[in-house]
Design an enzyme around this catalytic site. Structure first.
Site, PDB file in Angstrom:
ATOM      1  N   TYR A 159      85.417 -37.860  63.461  1.00  0.00           N
ATOM      2  CA  TYR A 159      85.960 -36.947  63.971  1.00  0.00           C
ATOM      3  C   TYR A 159      85.391 -36.501  65.107  1.00  0.00           C
ATOM      4  O   TYR A 159      84.020 -36.348  65.373  1.00  0.00           O
ATOM      5  CB  TYR A 159      86.188 -35.454  62.948  1.00  0.00           C
ATOM      6  CG  TYR A 159      86.627 -36.063  61.490  1.00  0.00           C
ATOM      7  CD1 TYR A 159      87.499 -37.170  61.348  1.00  0.00           C
ATOM      8  CD2 TYR A 159      86.415 -35.442  60.404  1.00  0.00           C
ATOM      9  CE1 TYR A 159      88.199 -37.362  60.209  1.00  0.00           C
ATOM     10  CE2 TYR A 159      86.746 -35.632  59.132  1.00  0.00           C
ATOM     11  CZ  TYR A 159      87.460 -36.647  58.888  1.00  0.00           C
ATOM     12  OH  TYR A 159      87.941 -37.191  57.868  1.00  0.00           O
ATOM     13  N   LYS A 194      89.281 -43.336  59.331  1.00  0.00           N
ATOM     14  CA  LYS A 194      90.052 -41.978  59.216  1.00  0.00           C
ATOM     15  C   LYS A 194      89.675 -41.129  60.297  1.00  0.00           C
ATOM     16  O   LYS A 194      88.556 -40.846  60.442  1.00  0.00           O
ATOM     17  CB  LYS A 194      89.709 -41.391  57.740  1.00  0.00           C
ATOM     18  CG  LYS A 194      90.364 -40.211  57.154  1.00  0.00           C
ATOM     19  CD  LYS A 194      89.803 -39.864  55.885  1.00  0.00           C
ATOM     20  CE  LYS A 194      90.216 -38.214  55.669  1.00  0.00           C
ATOM     21  NZ  LYS A 194      88.899 -37.739  55.450  1.00  0.00           N
ATOM     22  N   ASP A 196      86.388 -35.412  47.894  1.00  0.00           N
ATOM     23  CA  ASP A 196      85.040 -34.940  48.123  1.00  0.00           C
ATOM     24  C   ASP A 196      84.740 -33.785  48.700  1.00  0.00           C
ATOM     25  O   ASP A 196      83.484 -33.180  48.813  1.00  0.00           O
ATOM     26  CB  ASP A 196      84.458 -36.100  49.382  1.00  0.00           C
ATOM     27  CG  ASP A 196      85.396 -36.181  50.375  1.00  0.00           C
ATOM     28  OD1 ASP A 196      86.535 -35.725  50.516  1.00  0.00           O
ATOM     29  OD2 ASP A 196      85.154 -36.804  51.631  1.00  0.00           O
TER      30      ASP A 196
END
Length: 275
Positions: A145, A189, A27
């Protein structure tokens, strides 16, 4: 409520029992531009690379272009986007879960930047995606994140905190993971915390939901492989390494070496909890 057979089957394809997962994110072509081996992902996806990785993550265009190479490989379609040219930490929803299913994806992905000014928008998007995907028996991969906008307008990823105070950074990452889990993600993730000891606490905070680490900026091969092994030995289900593969001259050779190292990493994961 029992999980649907479709969700269970898709999770089994994404993360089958056995050696650690090696996902290849593509991506970054939309996010940062089609440079290095991303100029044409079809040339990157040699038989060696495809054999080495266990799933591929990307946006619909690249996944569609590479259909011949990826017919036998699980796919994760990213449904949140931004580019480095403007408001990179602000993700917008693109496409639908139905679009992903129509294209043959096994899962969808949604990105949330925790501490960003746009964190609330990201939480809303992730929650909506989980609801939408659950109705179709599709897992959601939450890419969560610790990231905000720095003083110069560039991304600030707290890497100085990771270097100065690994435990303080781990607190942030644990919170990222718990956000994903509590909103119903099937896979998370996130960032590696810097050591197996601190990352083990991140895995614990996921309460059985599988966690993969992102590859981050390109580092030397030995450091990348060591980081992957350490994460897996701390309980990660595997790694999602994009730039660590496609930014190297010998992408195929590194992918094969990384695959071999992960095959020997302990503990090997069993079937993961389905969420």
């Amino acid at each position: 409520m029992p999980h649907s057979p479709g969700l269970q089957r898709r999770m089994h394809r994404l993360l089958p029992p056995g050696p650690a997962a090696l996902w290849l994110p593509l991506d970054d072509g939309l996010i940062s531009g089609p440079e290095h081996h991303l100029r044409d992902v079809r040339s990157l996806l040699s038989p060696t690379v495809v054999e080495s990785v266990t799933a591929v993550l990307g946006f619909r265009g690249s996944l569609a272009a590479a259909t011949p190479q990826l017919l036998g490989k699980p796919l994760v379609m990213n449904l949140s986007a931004s580019s480095i040219h403007r408001d990179h930490t602000r993700k917008t929803a693109v496409g639908s879960v139905a679009d992903a299913v129509h294209q043959g994806a096994d899962a969808v992905a949604c990105h949330v930047n925790v501490t960003s000014p746009y964190e609330s928008e990201g939480l809303d998007q992730l929650s909506r995606r989980v609801t939408e995907a659950s109705a179709l028996g599709v897992p959601v991969v939450a890419m969560v994140y610790p990231r905000t906008v720095g003083e110069n307008g560039a991304d600030y990823n707290y890497f100085d905190v990771r270097e100065r105070s690994p435990e303080e950074f781990a607190v942030l990452v644990r919170h990222c993971v718990r956000i994903a889990v509590d909103l119903g993600a099937s896979v998370v993730k996130t960032m590696y915390t810097g050591s197996p000891e601190t990352f083990r606490t991140v895995v614990e905070s996921a309460m059985g939901t599988p966690v993969l680490i992102a590859g981050e900026a390109l580092v030397d091969e030995e450091q990348a492989i060591e980081r992957a092994q350490d994460a897996v030995e701390a309980g990660a289900a595997g790694v999602a390494f994009g730039r660590q593969i496609f930014n190297r001259t010998d992408a195929a050779g590194f992918a094969a070496r990384l695959r071999k190292s992960l095959d020997g990493a302990l503990p090997q994961h069993e079937a993961h909890a389905v969420r």
